[in-house]
Design a protein around this motif. Sequence first.
Motif, PDB file in Angstrom:
ATOM      1  N   TYR A 151      -6.481  -1.264  -8.385  1.00  0.00           N
ATOM      2  CA  TYR A 151      -5.181  -2.058  -7.906  1.00  0.00           C
ATOM      3  C   TYR A 151      -5.029  -3.264  -6.593  1.00  0.00           C
ATOM      4  O   TYR A 151      -3.997  -3.767  -6.326  1.00  0.00           O
TER       5      TYR A 151
ATOM      6  N   GLN B 162       6.261   1.246 -10.360  1.00  0.00           N
ATOM      7  CA  GLN B 162       6.055   1.150  -8.462  1.00  0.00           C
ATOM      8  C   GLN B 162       6.521   0.102  -7.904  1.00  0.00           C
ATOM      9  O   GLN B 162       7.315  -0.017  -6.870  1.00  0.00           O
ATOM     10  N   GLU B 163       6.297  -0.945  -8.942  1.00  0.00           N
ATOM     11  CA  GLU B 163       6.992  -2.620  -8.148  1.00  0.00           C
ATOM     12  C   GLU B 163       8.088  -2.771  -7.862  1.00  0.00           C
ATOM     13  O   GLU B 163       8.913  -3.322  -7.467  1.00  0.00           O
TER      14      GLU B 163
ATOM     15  N   ARG C 207       6.379   5.678  -6.844  1.00  0.00           N
ATOM     16  CA  ARG C 207       4.926   5.858  -6.949  1.00  0.00           C
ATOM     17  C   ARG C 207       4.165   6.138  -7.903  1.00  0.00           C
ATOM     18  O   ARG C 207       4.203   6.594  -9.276  1.00  0.00           O
TER      19      ARG C 207
ATOM     20  N   THR D 117      -1.647   8.573  -5.272  1.00  0.00           N
ATOM     21  CA  THR D 117      -0.209   8.874  -4.614  1.00  0.00           C
ATOM     22  C   THR D 117      -0.481   8.584  -2.917  1.00  0.00           C
ATOM     23  O   THR D 117       0.952   8.138  -2.280  1.00  0.00           O
TER      24      THR D 117
ATOM     25  N   HIS E  20      -2.246   5.376  -2.175  1.00  0.00           N
ATOM     26  CA  HIS E  20      -1.694   3.385  -3.047  1.00  0.00           C
ATOM     27  C   HIS E  20      -0.391   3.550  -2.187  1.00  0.00           C
ATOM     28  O   HIS E  20       0.746   4.196  -3.468  1.00  0.00           O
ATOM     29  N   ARG E  21      -0.034   2.788  -1.480  1.00  0.00           N
ATOM     30  CA  ARG E  21       1.558   3.086  -0.828  1.00  0.00           C
ATOM     31  C   ARG E  21       1.799   0.797  -0.675  1.00  0.00           C
ATOM     32  O   ARG E  21       1.197   0.470   0.358  1.00  0.00           O
TER      33      ARG E  21
END
Length: 211
Positions: A137, A154-155, A160, A200, A203-204
């Motif tokens: 990612y 998410q984008e 998320r 979760t 990956h933010r």
Amino acid sequence: MAQLIGALGIWNTSATRHTPLEDAQGIFSGSLVSALGLYVLASAGLLTGSTAGIAFLLHYTFGVNFGLAFFLLNLPFFYLSLKRLGIAFTIKTFVAIGLTSVLADVQSRFFEISSIHPAWAALLGGLLLGFGLLALYRHRASLGGVGILGIYMQERFGIRAGLVQLSVDMCVLAAAFFVTTPPVVIYSVVGAVVLNLFLTINHRADRYIAL
């Protein structure tokens, strides 16, 4: 020397852009760790979610080659990837899926897990898959399938990726009750929860954005 340092990304002055060599090592490393996680799960007869989970079901039920099934199941998602996430993401994801498919099949030629408790396999396999996916990612790649959908959600909508993946994974694992035993499914659910909670939490988009 300066050119080598720049290619490796050492002391890179652009914090949000990976060099091609950084992408290459990130995609290879992520694919290798992901394949190891899949091998740990398979050694205990467990499953996971997404297209890998479906590939496991086909492998356990019909003896279909896991790597081949995993690669073919991901092909339909490349249209969404190309249309919504761009050609660079699509190419890197295609490479990651191909590498993971091959590496997952050849793991047993280099070492063998003769015995592992399913609870430990669920924890270790889930974490390894989480680390592998996180590496992919962060280099704008994924292992296809729901991973592509998760990154897009998410984008595009701020949902998320780990939560999207978890929702689909639960559906795949519920279907596993029809082809395997309840204990296997329960341990597999544990592995999927470990994987997706890891993603979760770690990956933010507001913490790490790379091109």
